[in-house]
Design a protein around this motif. Structure first.
Motif, PDB file in Angstrom:
ATOM      1  N   ARG A  64       0.844  -1.184   0.000  1.00 56.40           N
ATOM      2  CA  ARG A  64       0.000   0.000   0.000  1.00 56.40           C
ATOM      3  C   ARG A  64       0.885   1.242   0.000  1.00 56.40           C
ATOM      4  NH1 ARG A  64      -2.917  -3.678  -0.906  1.00 56.40           N
ATOM      5  NH2 ARG A  64      -4.871  -4.241   0.133  1.00 56.40           N
ATOM      6  N   GLU A  65       0.459   2.297  -0.667  1.00 58.87           N
ATOM      7  CA  GLU A  65       1.204   3.551  -0.694  1.00 58.87           C
ATOM      8  C   GLU A  65       0.226   4.716  -0.562  1.00 58.87           C
ATOM      9  OE1 GLU A  65       3.840   1.920  -4.328  1.00 58.87           O
ATOM     10  OE2 GLU A  65       4.359   3.965  -3.692  1.00 58.87           O
ATOM     11  N   VAL A  66       0.558   5.632   0.324  1.00 63.00           N
ATOM     12  CA  VAL A  66      -0.278   6.804   0.571  1.00 63.00           C
ATOM     13  C   VAL A  66       0.623   8.016   0.764  1.00 63.00           C
ATOM     14  CG1 VAL A  66      -2.134   7.780   2.002  1.00 63.00           C
ATOM     15  CG2 VAL A  66      -1.861   5.313   1.850  1.00 63.00           C
ATOM     16  N   VAL A  67       0.145   9.196   0.361  1.00 64.07           N
ATOM     17  CA  VAL A  67       0.823  10.440   0.699  1.00 64.07           C
ATOM     18  C   VAL A  67      -0.070  11.201   1.679  1.00 64.07           C
ATOM     19  CG1 VAL A  67       1.635  12.671  -0.146  1.00 64.07           C
ATOM     20  CG2 VAL A  67       2.085  10.609  -1.470  1.00 64.07           C
ATOM     21  N   TYR A  68       0.472  11.483   2.860  1.00 62.97           N
ATOM     22  CA  TYR A  68      -0.244  12.272   3.864  1.00 62.97           C
ATOM     23  C   TYR A  68       0.367  13.670   3.930  1.00 62.97           C
ATOM     24  CZ  TYR A  68      -2.108   7.821   5.578  1.00 62.97           C
ATOM     25  OH  TYR A  68      -2.735   6.603   5.674  1.00 62.97           O
ATOM     26  N   PRO A  69      -0.440  14.715   4.048  1.00 67.96           N
ATOM     27  CA  PRO A  69       0.074  16.085   4.059  1.00 67.96           C
ATOM     28  C   PRO A  69       0.583  16.519   5.430  1.00 67.96           C
ATOM     29  CG  PRO A  69      -2.303  16.137   4.136  1.00 67.96           C
ATOM     30  CD  PRO A  69      -1.917  14.682   4.014  1.00 67.96           C
ATOM     31  N   VAL A  70       1.530  15.751   5.967  1.00 66.50           N
ATOM     32  CA  VAL A  70       2.166  16.074   7.243  1.00 66.50           C
ATOM     33  C   VAL A  70       3.652  15.804   7.108  1.00 66.50           C
ATOM     34  CG1 VAL A  70       0.115  15.579   8.641  1.00 66.50           C
ATOM     35  CG2 VAL A  70       1.769  13.757   8.178  1.00 66.50           C
ATOM     36  N   SER A  71       4.431  16.303   8.056  1.00 66.70           N
ATOM     37  CA  SER A  71       5.875  16.106   8.004  1.00 66.70           C
ATOM     38  C   SER A  71       6.238  14.652   8.309  1.00 66.70           C
ATOM     39  CB  SER A  71       6.574  17.027   9.008  1.00 66.70           C
ATOM     40  OG  SER A  71       6.248  16.647  10.334  1.00 66.70           O
ATOM     41  N   GLN A  72       7.468  14.291   7.958  1.00 66.43           N
ATOM     42  CA  GLN A  72       7.935  12.925   8.167  1.00 66.43           C
ATOM     43  C   GLN A  72       7.998  12.579   9.651  1.00 66.43           C
ATOM     44  OE1 GLN A  72      11.414  12.278   5.815  1.00 66.43           O
ATOM     45  NE2 GLN A  72      11.713  10.171   6.478  1.00 66.43           N
ATOM     46  N   ASP A  73       8.498  13.486  10.472  1.00 64.39           N
ATOM     47  CA  ASP A  73       8.579  13.175  11.899  1.00 64.39           C
ATOM     48  C   ASP A  73       7.198  13.112  12.540  1.00 64.39           C
ATOM     49  OD1 ASP A  73       8.254  15.921  11.624  1.00 64.39           O
ATOM     50  OD2 ASP A  73       9.579  16.434  13.282  1.00 64.39           O
ATOM     51  N   HIS A  74       6.272  13.902  12.015  1.00 63.85           N
ATOM     52  CA  HIS A  74       4.895  13.854  12.513  1.00 63.85           C
ATOM     53  C   HIS A  74       4.273  12.489  12.228  1.00 63.85           C
ATOM     54  CE1 HIS A  74       0.784  16.178  12.710  1.00 63.85           C
ATOM     55  NE2 HIS A  74       0.758  15.056  13.400  1.00 63.85           N
ATOM     56  N   LEU A  75       4.403  12.008  11.001  1.00 65.36           N
ATOM     57  CA  LEU A  75       3.831  10.711  10.655  1.00 65.36           C
ATOM     58  C   LEU A  75       4.539   9.590  11.397  1.00 65.36           C
ATOM     59  CD1 LEU A  75       1.730   9.240   8.989  1.00 65.36           C
ATOM     60  CD2 LEU A  75       3.381   9.102   7.117  1.00 65.36           C
ATOM     61  N   TRP A  76       5.841   9.716  11.604  1.00 67.92           N
ATOM     62  CA  TRP A  76       6.580   8.709  12.379  1.00 67.92           C
ATOM     63  C   TRP A  76       5.990   8.585  13.781  1.00 67.92           C
ATOM     64  CZ3 TRP A  76       9.910   4.849  11.675  1.00 67.92           C
ATOM     65  CH2 TRP A  76      10.628   4.371  12.777  1.00 67.92           C
ATOM     66  N   ALA A  77       5.681   9.717  14.404  1.00 69.21           N
ATOM     67  CA  ALA A  77       5.081   9.689  15.738  1.00 69.21           C
ATOM     68  C   ALA A  77       3.737   8.967  15.713  1.00 69.21           C
ATOM     69  CB  ALA A  77       4.915  11.110  16.269  1.00 69.21           C
ATOM     70  N   VAL A  78       2.955   9.199  14.686  1.00 69.48           N
ATOM     71  CA  VAL A  78       1.648   8.553  14.565  1.00 69.48           C
ATOM     72  C   VAL A  78       1.794   7.032  14.457  1.00 69.48           C
ATOM     73  CG1 VAL A  78      -0.351   8.303  13.024  1.00 69.48           C
ATOM     74  CG2 VAL A  78       0.515  10.582  13.603  1.00 69.48           C
ATOM     75  N   LEU A  79       2.867   6.583  13.831  1.00 75.50           N
ATOM     76  CA  LEU A  79       3.084   5.147  13.636  1.00 75.50           C
ATOM     77  C   LEU A  79       3.733   4.455  14.832  1.00 75.50           C
ATOM     78  CD1 LEU A  79       4.458   5.166   9.971  1.00 75.50           C
ATOM     79  CD2 LEU A  79       2.140   4.587  10.707  1.00 75.50           C
ATOM     80  N   THR A  80       4.376   5.203  15.707  1.00 71.72           N
ATOM     81  CA  THR A  80       5.195   4.565  16.741  1.00 71.72           C
ATOM     82  C   THR A  80       4.846   4.942  18.178  1.00 71.72           C
ATOM     83  OG1 THR A  80       6.874   6.316  16.599  1.00 71.72           O
ATOM     84  CG2 THR A  80       7.170   4.374  15.173  1.00 71.72           C
ATOM     85  N   GLU A  81       4.073   5.975  18.407  1.00 76.35           N
ATOM     86  CA  GLU A  81       3.780   6.396  19.776  1.00 76.35           C
ATOM     87  C   GLU A  81       2.434   5.842  20.224  1.00 76.35           C
ATOM     88  OE1 GLU A  81       4.160  10.599  20.260  1.00 76.35           O
ATOM     89  OE2 GLU A  81       6.239  10.634  19.525  1.00 76.35           O
ATOM     90  N   PRO A  82       2.407   5.235  21.425  1.00 76.60           N
ATOM     91  CA  PRO A  82       1.173   4.611  21.892  1.00 76.60           C
ATOM     92  C   PRO A  82      -0.040   5.535  21.884  1.00 76.60           C
ATOM     93  CG  PRO A  82       3.006   3.895  23.249  1.00 76.60           C
ATOM     94  CD  PRO A  82       3.543   4.959  22.339  1.00 76.60           C
ATOM     95  N   LEU A 164       4.068   7.304   2.475  1.00 77.59           N
ATOM     96  CA  LEU A 164       4.150   6.114   3.320  1.00 77.59           C
ATOM     97  C   LEU A 164       3.927   4.883   2.454  1.00 77.59           C
ATOM     98  CD1 LEU A 164       4.254   4.634   6.075  1.00 77.59           C
ATOM     99  CD2 LEU A 164       1.766   4.961   6.198  1.00 77.59           C
ATOM    100  N   ARG A 165       4.869   3.956   2.533  1.00 78.64           N
ATOM    101  CA  ARG A 165       4.728   2.659   1.852  1.00 78.64           C
ATOM    102  C   ARG A 165       4.647   1.578   2.922  1.00 78.64           C
ATOM    103  NH1 ARG A 165       8.347  -1.350  -0.789  1.00 78.64           N
ATOM    104  NH2 ARG A 165       7.196  -2.258  -2.534  1.00 78.64           N
ATOM    105  N   VAL A 166       3.612   0.781   2.860  1.00 74.50           N
ATOM    106  CA  VAL A 166       3.418  -0.329   3.792  1.00 74.50           C
ATOM    107  C   VAL A 166       3.457  -1.622   2.998  1.00 74.50           C
ATOM    108  CG1 VAL A 166       1.911  -1.389   5.509  1.00 74.50           C
ATOM    109  CG2 VAL A 166       1.955   1.106   5.268  1.00 74.50           C
ATOM    110  N   VAL A 167       4.316  -2.550   3.422  1.00 73.68           N
ATOM    111  CA  VAL A 167       4.408  -3.862   2.780  1.00 73.68           C
ATOM    112  C   VAL A 167       4.334  -4.931   3.860  1.00 73.68           C
ATOM    113  CG1 VAL A 167       5.827  -5.418   1.389  1.00 73.68           C
ATOM    114  CG2 VAL A 167       5.846  -2.955   0.903  1.00 73.68           C
ATOM    115  N   GLU A 168       3.453  -5.887   3.667  1.00 72.19           N
ATOM    116  CA  GLU A 168       3.449  -7.075   4.521  1.00 72.19           C
ATOM    117  C   GLU A 168       3.736  -8.265   3.614  1.00 72.19           C
ATOM    118  OE1 GLU A 168       0.984  -9.526   7.943  1.00 72.19           O
ATOM    119  OE2 GLU A 168       0.013  -7.815   6.968  1.00 72.19           O
ATOM    120  N   SER A 169       4.821  -8.989   3.899  1.00 71.91           N
ATOM    121  CA  SER A 169       5.266 -10.069   3.024  1.00 71.91           C
ATOM    122  C   SER A 169       5.471 -11.360   3.803  1.00 71.91           C
ATOM    123  CB  SER A 169       6.566  -9.674   2.318  1.00 71.91           C
ATOM    124  OG  SER A 169       7.589  -9.403   3.260  1.00 71.91           O
TER     125      SER A 169
END
Length: 208
Positions: A64-82, A164-169
């Protein structure tokens, strides 16, 4: 059951009901008009999906691939912070040991799913392994319940925000019975999860 992708009305989703994607060939468009004061081109976020085949003739990966209109560190926080994961992925919290070899526990009202961190490059790459589909035994080490699939998140800064690219293999290594359940669950589940990230960003819950 070890997948966070729950069945609702005969379809699988992550936290919420299946999303109303508009299908055009292999490209999807997810409506996402505003995030703060930023507007995506044409008010849309590009969303692509794909899969690949192994020698077994079974699909091996979900992409899956998506472009979100936020900064890289912002999206990283969304993916990794509880605090953010509870907004778009889990409903009962997340425990995450963010280091190679660290364990993640995704807590849901119906179960807890475990994963092992196997790849980490802060703000650009995160990878974990987990048991897809049903049947995880919480009393046994996750490593002993393979084959496990590999989930990878790759973040890249682009002019419109973050790609953001998400791959589950690794699905081709599953038994036919497990494959029949897990691939369907997770394919639909990632669709809904990526939509849920967009909703979480749009709601302001993911404010940096």
């Amino acid at each position: 059951m070890s997948s966070p992708f729950t069945m609702q009305a005969g379809l699988f989703s992550c936290r919420s009901q299946p999303s109303p994607f508009t299908r055009t060939m292999a490209t999807y468009w997810l409506r996402f008009p505003l995030v703060g004061d930023k507007v995506m081109r044409n008010g849309m976020v590009a969303y692509r999906n794909g899969w690949s085949m192994e020698a077994t003739g079974r699909q091996d990966r979900i992409e899956r691939e998506v472009v979100y209109p936020v900064s890289q560190d912002h999206l990283w926080a969304v993916l990794t912070e509880p605090k953010h994961l509870n907004g778009w992925f889990t409903d009962k919290g997340t425990d995450i040991d963010l280091r190679i070899g660290g364990q993640i526990e995704f807590h849901f009202s119906y179960e807890t799913c475990r994963a092992i961190v196997v790849g980490l490059d802060p703000i650009t790459y995160l990878a974990w392994r987990w048991r897809p589909g049903s049947g995880e035994d919480p009393a046994r080490p996750l490593e002993d319940q393979g084959p496990l699939t590999l989930v990878e998140f790759t973040l890249t800064a682009v002019p419109d925000g973050t790609h953001l690219r998400v791959v589950e293999s690794g699905f081709a290594a599953l038994t036919s019975e497990r494959f029949a359940i897990a691939f369907g669950e997770n394919s639909g589940g990632w669709d809904d999860c990526l939509r849920s990230i967009g909703e979480w960003l749009q709601s302001g819950g993911a404010a940096a």
